[in-house]
Design a protein around this motif. Structure first.
Motif, short mmCIF file in Angstrom:
data_model
loop_
_atom_site.label_atom_id
_atom_site.label_comp_id
_atom_site.label_asym_id
_atom_site.label_seq_id
_atom_site.Cartn_x
_atom_site.Cartn_y
_atom_site.Cartn_z
N GLU A 204 52.74 37.14 50.85
CA GLU A 204 52.00 38.21 51.51
C GLU A 204 52.38 39.57 50.95
O GLU A 204 51.52 40.44 50.72
N HIS A 205 53.70 39.77 50.72
CA HIS A 205 54.13 41.04 50.14
C HIS A 205 53.57 41.24 48.73
O HIS A 205 53.16 42.36 48.36
N GLU A 206 53.58 40.19 47.92
CA GLU A 206 53.02 40.29 46.57
C GLU A 206 51.53 40.59 46.62
O GLU A 206 51.01 41.38 45.80
N ILE A 212 47.54 47.25 46.61
CA ILE A 212 47.87 48.67 46.52
C ILE A 212 47.77 49.18 45.08
O ILE A 212 47.24 50.27 44.82
N ALA A 213 48.25 48.37 44.10
CA ALA A 213 48.16 48.78 42.70
C ALA A 213 46.71 48.89 42.25
O ALA A 213 46.32 49.83 41.53
N GLY A 216 45.20 51.95 43.62
CA GLY A 216 45.69 53.13 42.89
C GLY A 216 44.97 53.33 41.57
O GLY A 216 44.57 54.46 41.23
N ASP A 217 44.78 52.23 40.83
CA ASP A 217 44.06 52.34 39.55
C ASP A 217 42.62 52.78 39.78
O ASP A 217 42.07 53.61 39.01
N SER A 218 42.00 52.24 40.82
CA SER A 218 40.62 52.63 41.11
C SER A 218 40.52 54.10 41.48
O SER A 218 39.61 54.82 41.03
N LYS A 219 41.50 54.54 42.29
CA LYS A 219 41.50 55.94 42.68
C LYS A 219 41.71 56.85 41.47
O LYS A 219 41.08 57.92 41.34
N ALA A 220 42.60 56.45 40.55
CA ALA A 220 42.85 57.26 39.34
C ALA A 220 41.60 57.34 38.48
O ALA A 220 41.26 58.40 37.93
N ALA A 221 40.90 56.21 38.33
CA ALA A 221 39.66 56.22 37.54
C ALA A 221 38.63 57.14 38.17
O ALA A 221 37.91 57.88 37.47
#
Length: 272
Positions: A204-206, A212-213, A216-221
């Motif tokens: 679940e943590h993975e 989340i990663a 983050g990539d989508s938000k950066a793009a």
């Protein structure tokens, strides 16, 4: 004259011996930590409890019965059953003594061997009754509670016979092979369950970290695309200038490159 003196001494010696014998018959000792009860042939057991020291009695008519009033230990090993029907081997240790003021009643109703007549029966009965109220795990984890209930029950029952219990404790407690095997299997099952729970939590943590990663990539793009739209061609030109500056810096470190003023560039042979 000598004969008369000898006869006198002989008579005196016989008198002393007789007096000593009478003294032995009329005196008795009560050692430290002991008490005595007097049995009278005409009046029966006297209510008076005789303390420590040397005391008088009437020969042939009275007889002293000495009781040890110090605390003494006794162990009672018992095999009984728990609430969950498991065999339990228990050793009960009692530290007991008679109630001094009740010694005449103890001698009259029970006898000098009062501990042999009373303690085994009440100890076995109370121990089996108390142990049957708890299951195997509770006997281990709540041992003080078991001892407390057993002490209260035994103290009350022993008091009815004039016996004082100074200590009640369980000195030995073991279970059968079936119970030990069941405990081992339960521990293994618990360990396997803990391991499975850990693996699920790890997955679940993975999964959360991956989500989340990705976010983050989508938000950066999105931010980069928005910047390009708002700035227009200026940002592209800026990136071109930065790239040209990097290329020029790399070429300046090469030995085979020569720079000329603008409009005068021509190919030169490599320097020898």
């Amino acid at each position: 004259m000598a004969t008369k003196i000898f006869d006198l001494m002989r008579k005196l010696g016989l008198g002393l011996v007789a007096a000593g014998g009478v003294a032995n018959l009329t005196l008795y000792n009560v050692d430290a930590g002991h008490r005595a009860v007097i049995f009278d042939r005409f009046r029966g057991v006297q209510d008076v409890v005789v303390g420590e020291g040397t005391h008088f009695l009437i020969p042939w008519v009275q007889k002293p019965i000495i009781f040890d009033c110090r605390s003494r230990p006794r162990n009672f090993p018992v095999t009984t059953g728990s609430k969950d029907l498991q065999n339990v081997d228990v050793t009960l240790r009692l530290l007991f003594r008679p109630a001094m003021l009740q010694l005449p009643r103890i001698y009259t109703t029970i006898g000098e061997d009062y501990d042999e007549r009373v303690l085994p029966s009440i100890a076995m009965e109370s121990l089996k009754s108390i142990v049957a109220r708890f299951d195997s795990e509770e006997l281990i984890t709540q041992r003080e509670l078991v001892s407390g209930q057993l002490s209260a029950d035994l103290t009350e029952r022993a008091a009815t016979f004039g016996i004082i219990l100074d200590d009640v404790s369980l000195t030995h407690l073991t279970f059968g092979k079936e119970f030990l095997a069941a405990v081992e299997m339960k521990q293994v099952a618990q360990q396997e369950a803990e391991r499975a729970r850990f693996m699920v939590e790890k997955a679940e943590h993975e999964k959360k970290a991956t989500i989340i990663a990705t976010e983050g990539d989508s938000k950066a793009a999105e931010l980069i695309a928005g910047a390009l739209i708002s700035v227009g061609d200026g940002l592209v030109e800026l990136r071109k200038l930065e790239a040209a500056e990097d290329i020029a810096a790399q070429l300046s470190q090469s030995r085979n490159v020569t720079y000329l003023p603008l409009g005068q560039a021509k190919f030169l042979p490599p320097s020898q």
